[in-house]
Design a protein around this motif. Sequence first.
Motif, PDB file in Angstrom:
ATOM      1  N   ARG A   1       0.798  -1.222   0.000  1.00 52.22           N
ATOM      2  CA  ARG A   1       0.000   0.000   0.000  1.00 52.22           C
ATOM      3  C   ARG A   1       0.835   1.279   0.000  1.00 52.22           C
ATOM      4  O   ARG A   1       0.296   2.366  -0.138  1.00 52.22           O
ATOM      5  CB  ARG A   1      -0.906   0.000   1.236  1.00 52.22           C
TER       6      ARG A   1
ATOM      7  N   GLY B   1      -2.647   5.098   0.209  1.00 54.19           N
ATOM      8  CA  GLY B   1      -2.196   4.712  -1.121  1.00 54.19           C
ATOM      9  C   GLY B   1      -1.000   5.544  -1.538  1.00 54.19           C
ATOM     10  O   GLY B   1      -0.376   6.223  -0.718  1.00 54.19           O
TER      11      GLY B   1
ATOM     12  N   ALA C   1       0.800   8.168  -4.717  1.00 51.41           N
ATOM     13  CA  ALA C   1       0.561   9.116  -5.794  1.00 51.41           C
ATOM     14  C   ALA C   1       1.885   9.344  -6.501  1.00 51.41           C
ATOM     15  O   ALA C   1       2.950   9.058  -5.956  1.00 51.41           O
ATOM     16  CB  ALA C   1       0.010  10.428  -5.241  1.00 51.41           C
TER      17      ALA C   1
ATOM     18  N   THR D   1      -0.756  12.891  -8.838  1.00 49.52           N
ATOM     19  CA  THR D   1      -1.923  12.123  -9.264  1.00 49.52           C
ATOM     20  C   THR D   1      -2.822  11.908  -8.048  1.00 49.52           C
ATOM     21  O   THR D   1      -2.364  11.917  -6.904  1.00 49.52           O
ATOM     22  CB  THR D   1      -1.521  10.744  -9.828  1.00 49.52           C
TER      23      THR D   1
ATOM     24  N   PRO E   1      -5.526   9.056  -6.826  1.00 47.71           N
ATOM     25  CA  PRO E   1      -6.230   7.805  -7.087  1.00 47.71           C
ATOM     26  C   PRO E   1      -7.745   8.014  -6.970  1.00 47.71           C
ATOM     27  O   PRO E   1      -8.201   8.677  -6.029  1.00 47.71           O
ATOM     28  CB  PRO E   1      -5.728   6.870  -5.982  1.00 47.71           C
TER      29      PRO E   1
ATOM     30  N   SER F   1     -10.263  10.330  -4.183  1.00 47.71           N
ATOM     31  CA  SER F   1     -10.715  11.641  -4.647  1.00 47.71           C
ATOM     32  C   SER F   1     -11.788  12.279  -3.760  1.00 47.71           C
ATOM     33  O   SER F   1     -11.719  13.470  -3.471  1.00 47.71           O
ATOM     34  CB  SER F   1     -11.203  11.543  -6.093  1.00 47.71           C
TER      35      SER F   1
ATOM     36  N   GLU G   1      -8.589  14.046 -10.962  1.00 49.53           N
ATOM     37  CA  GLU G   1      -7.440  13.184 -11.242  1.00 49.53           C
ATOM     38  C   GLU G   1      -6.141  13.630 -10.588  1.00 49.53           C
ATOM     39  O   GLU G   1      -5.152  12.894 -10.621  1.00 49.53           O
ATOM     40  CB  GLU G   1      -7.229  13.089 -12.759  1.00 49.53           C
TER      41      GLU G   1
END
Length: 196
Positions: free
Chosen positions: A69, A104, A106, A123, A125, A129, A153
């Motif tokens: 992760r 997560g 990015a 970014t 995910p 968002s 995004e």
Amino acid sequence: MFTGIIEEKGEVTAIDQAGGGALLSVRGPLVTSDAGHGDSIAVNGVCLTVVEVAGDVFTVDVIRESLDRSSLGGLKAGSAVNLERAVRADQRLGGHIVQGHVDGTAVLLSREPGESWDDLRFTLPPALSPYVAEKGSIAIDGISLTVTTVDDESFGVSLIPTTLKLTTMGERQVGDVVNIEVDVIAKYVERLVGRK
């Protein structure tokens, strides 16, 4: 619990794969000054438990879930990492509530140097968002930051010279992978509102 105020940049001295996980050793003179077995130290925003301290190096077990992760699996000897000890109940909460439970990763999309700060875009995910809001808090590699812009995004942050100097963010290049943790309050609100 952490605050996202990085105490020092450490250096990975070893990472050994073991039983599906890894044994990670990190040099951090400040965070080891009062560390002991069982203490929590956030490494690039991931809460890890100290299993050994030898001088200014501490060792932690990293389970498969954390490797999958986060970006910790990409570390190697010599990698710089952000370090923060768990907050004590009598300390100021200088950043925001950071659990060290990374949601997560990015990717750094762009970096625009300014006169007094750098603007970075990452970014976002899709699953994360809904939890990212303009002027809201986000932790990137354990650093408490304010979201300056966001769309479906990607999101942006601005970094002051102190953050650039005292954390690994000053060295990050386009394409680098970072750990992100969204605001835990947003996750709890969604869960409560969703239970009707």
